[in-house]
Each structure stands twice: as C-alpha cells, then as structure tokens.
Write a protein that holds these residues in place. Structure first.
Motif, short mmCIF file in Angstrom:
data_model
loop_
_atom_site.label_atom_id
_atom_site.label_comp_id
_atom_site.label_asym_id
_atom_site.label_seq_id
_atom_site.Cartn_x
_atom_site.Cartn_y
_atom_site.Cartn_z
N GLN A 15 34.25 4.50 19.81
CA GLN A 15 34.69 5.76 20.42
C GLN A 15 34.59 5.72 21.94
N GLY A 16 34.08 4.64 22.49
CA GLY A 16 33.95 4.50 23.93
C GLY A 16 32.76 5.25 24.51
N LYS A 17 31.85 5.72 23.65
CA LYS A 17 30.69 6.47 24.13
C LYS A 17 29.53 5.56 24.52
N ASP B 179 18.71 -0.39 31.47
CA ASP B 179 18.39 0.45 32.62
C ASP B 179 19.49 1.47 32.90
N GLN B 180 20.67 1.28 32.30
CA GLN B 180 21.73 2.28 32.38
C GLN B 180 21.75 3.19 31.15
N GLU C 286 16.70 7.72 22.88
CA GLU C 286 16.56 8.29 24.22
C GLU C 286 17.86 8.19 25.00
N GLY C 287 18.57 7.08 24.84
CA GLY C 287 19.86 6.90 25.51
C GLY C 287 20.91 7.87 25.00
N ARG D 21 22.69 10.14 27.64
CA ARG D 21 24.10 9.88 27.96
C ARG D 21 25.07 10.76 27.18
N LEU D 22 24.71 11.13 25.95
CA LEU D 22 25.65 11.85 25.10
C LEU D 22 25.25 13.30 24.87
#
Length: 376
Positions: free
Chosen positions: A94-96, A104-105, A177-178, A182-183
């Motif tokens: 889905q490109g997420k 680290d990103q 956590e990411g 991010r989402l």
C-alpha cells in the motif's frame, strides 16, 4: 521415534482392514499420548484443499471447566509473527511502509544508529544482527516497551544486518511503535482492517484483556512435576510486544488462516504476497539440530514471519509459539495444499514430536499416493 514406529505399525493394520484413515489414527494416537502425559487440553485442525477441514479437540479449558471446542481461544505466542509478516507485506504494498526503511526513520523516537543500516526487512526476517532474544529478560521483567527499545537501540550487533540469523521478540516492538508514529494507528487496528475483517476471522483478538474477558478461553498450565499440571496466570509481558506474540485465536479462525496462506483468499493475501513471506531470507542452521526435527530437516531458513524448511526434500513453512502456559504450532505444505495448526494450553514438549510425526506421515502418504498413481 518409538511413537512413530508404533504409529506406522497401527496405520498398516488399520489400512489393511479398511477401518480408519491415517489421520483418524494419528488423532487417536495423539489423544493417547495426551492422556499418558495428563495434558489439560489441546485442539488441532488439518486443512487439505478440496476437502472439508478436520478438527480434533481434547480436554478442558481448565479443571472442571468446559470442554475445549473449535471456538475456544488460545494464545498463539510467536505464531503471531506469521500474521505480522502478512500485515507488514500488505502495508508495504500500500506504500505505507518500505522493507528498506531504516529503523531510525521508522521509529525516530529511539536512537538506532543509522550507520548500522538496520531496516524494517531485517526485523521480519530475524536478521537484525543483535544477539539472539536480545532483552527478552527485560520483557519478562515487565519493563515498558519504551525502556526496552531504548536499551535495544544502544546495543552493539554481533554481525552486520542481513548476515546472520538472530531471533528476536523485543525488536518487533519497533514495528508497533513505527505504526503509531508514521501511520497514526496501532497494530491491532491495522491487523483488524487488513487481515482479520476481510477474512472473517471473528474470534481473533490482540491483547491479554481480550483473552481473559472471553467466555470460552483455555487457561494456561505449567508443569509442576511429571504428569502434574497447575493452572497459572496469563502474563501481560509479551502481549505488550503484540507483533511478536500478542494474538489470540480459535481453531476455526486458524483454519481460515491456513486456507489464506494456501492462496484461497487472493483478495486478501495474493500469491505474490505469500511468495514474499515464504521466500528464504536467512539460513537458520541451529534448527537442523532440534530434537525430533533433525531426523528430517535437510535445510532451514527464515522468511518474513515464517520459517521455511526442507523437510526431507519437501517444502514446509512453519512457526511455533511458546509462552508461559501455552504452546502453538502452525505449518503449511504449499506443494500439497495441506496445513496443520495445533494449540495447547500446556507447556509440553510433546508438541515438537506431534508436529514432526504429522509432517513425516503426511509426506509419506503423498509420496505413496503418487507412486501408486504412476503404476500401470
């Protein structure tokens, strides 16, 4: 191995008289072993494409409790990683997310060294380079996710990422956590939206509270002495690292999961996605020496949330799970369209023997059938 010899003898006898197929006899033998070990309970299901799933249950959810049935919830423990692999693959499609996204990103709130070049794909393929089971002791000591990951971020690797197999649980916390960072979502919600709801897996849940509040769940049991089991508490420790070991499921739900991994729901899990998950990524040499398995394994790797075995010349995708009071095993033979899930509310090593014997017998049956079909 003595059990397998005995099973093969009985199978020959029953086949000769046409009284029972090999799976029925296998199920009877498993129950006999369960009684001999005084196991509290278990359930297992076998899926073979083109046939109705077969489900076998034994025992009770607890002493004086209700009988285990196909809707009884069990903890999946590390079998949860098979779901996490599939969910992550869909988020990548889905490109997420991106398999090459550096940690680290993915979760910049934790100070992972960018020079280590540790990426999302290394988490799911168990090739981070950190020492095996890094800081599982902190998970079991009920340290917070944040504290464990901060410790992990400062750990020196024992090899370069992608160069050696180092099984992890704590590191999967970076994924949850990411997802939050991010989402702007959480693991349970994304799993529900992308996997569970589309597959109508209505009894699957994430977290301790969802298990213990259910009206039909198997209580955990630990061994106090030979053949003596006691009911223990459901610990919250590994539930806090849900992508690693936080899912609960019933046999009926796991039948659907096996079917999905056998490409029966391509609108949810495409053949391409499944191929990604089951492509060998890193060799797991130590698996070749496991008791019971070592007689059959010719090679072993980890894919993305799944182990990938060469089981005496046959491809077997597999994962096991073990937390206090529970054992779980899941496996699929893609070339034959067969899957097995086994859930147990006891910490019994009998699980290893059961799984190995099932796959050894299944592949033998398939080879015999092929040989007979080829005869004039």
């Amino acid at each position: 191995m003595n059990w397998l010899i005995s099973l093969l003898f009985l199978l020959l006898c029953f086949t000769a008289h046409g009284q029972e197929n090999w799976l029925g006899q296998f199920a009877r033998q498993v129950e006999q072993e369960a009684r001999r070990h005084n196991l509290p309970g278990y359930g297992f299901a076998v899926v073979e494409l083109g046939q109705s799933p077969q489900i076998f249950t034994y025992g009770k959810t607890q002493k004086n409790g209700q009988p285990i049935n196909a809707d009884t919830l069990f903890r999946l423990a590390s079998v949860s990683k098979t779901f996490t692999g599939a969910l992550t693959a869909k988020l990548v499609q889905q490109g997420k997310l991106d398999w090459d996204m550096p940690l680290d990103q993915l979760a910049p709130q934790y100070e992972f060294d960018p020079q280590q070049e540790l990426k999302l794909g290394h988490i799911l393929s168990q090739s981070s380079g950190y020492m095996p089971n890094a800081y599982d002791n902190l998970i079991e000591a009920n340290y917070s996710v944040q504290r464990v990951l901060n410790q992990l971020a400062g750990l020196e690797p024992i090899c370069e990422p992608g160069q050696c197999y180092t099984y992890q649980n704590a590191l999967f916390g970076v994924l949850s956590e990411g997802i939050r960072y991010r989402l702007d979502s959480n693991y349970a919600e994304l799993l529900q939206d992308n996997i569970l709801s589309p597959l109508a897996m209505h009894r699957v849940s994430v977290g301790r509270d969802r298990l213990v509040s259910d009206s039909n769940w198997a209580r955990p049991h630990a061994l106090v002495a030979r053949g003596q089991w006691y009911k223990t508490q459901v610990r919250a420790d590994y539930y806090r690292f849900a992508p690693a070991a936080g899912i609960n499921a019933s046999l009926n739900d796991m039948v659907i999961w096996l079917e999905a991994m056998l490409e029966q729901y391509p609108h949810v899990l495409s053949g391409h996605t499944i191929e990604q998950l089951l492509t060998p990524r890193i060799r797991t040499k130590r698996e070749l020496y496991r008791r019971h398995w070592r007689a059959y394994l010719k090679d072993a790797h980890y894919g993305l949330g799944w182990r990938v075995y060469d089981f005496d010349g046959e491809k077997l995708a597999y994962h096991s799970g073990w937390v206090k009071g529970y054992r779980a095993d899941v496996g699929i033979a893609p070339d034959y369209g067969v899957g097995l899930v086994f859930l147990m509310n006891a910490e019994s090593n009998l699980m290893n023997e059961i799984s190995v014997n099932f796959w050894a017998r299944l592949f033998e049956e398939k080879k015999m059938a092929t040989s007979m079909a080829s005869q004039p």
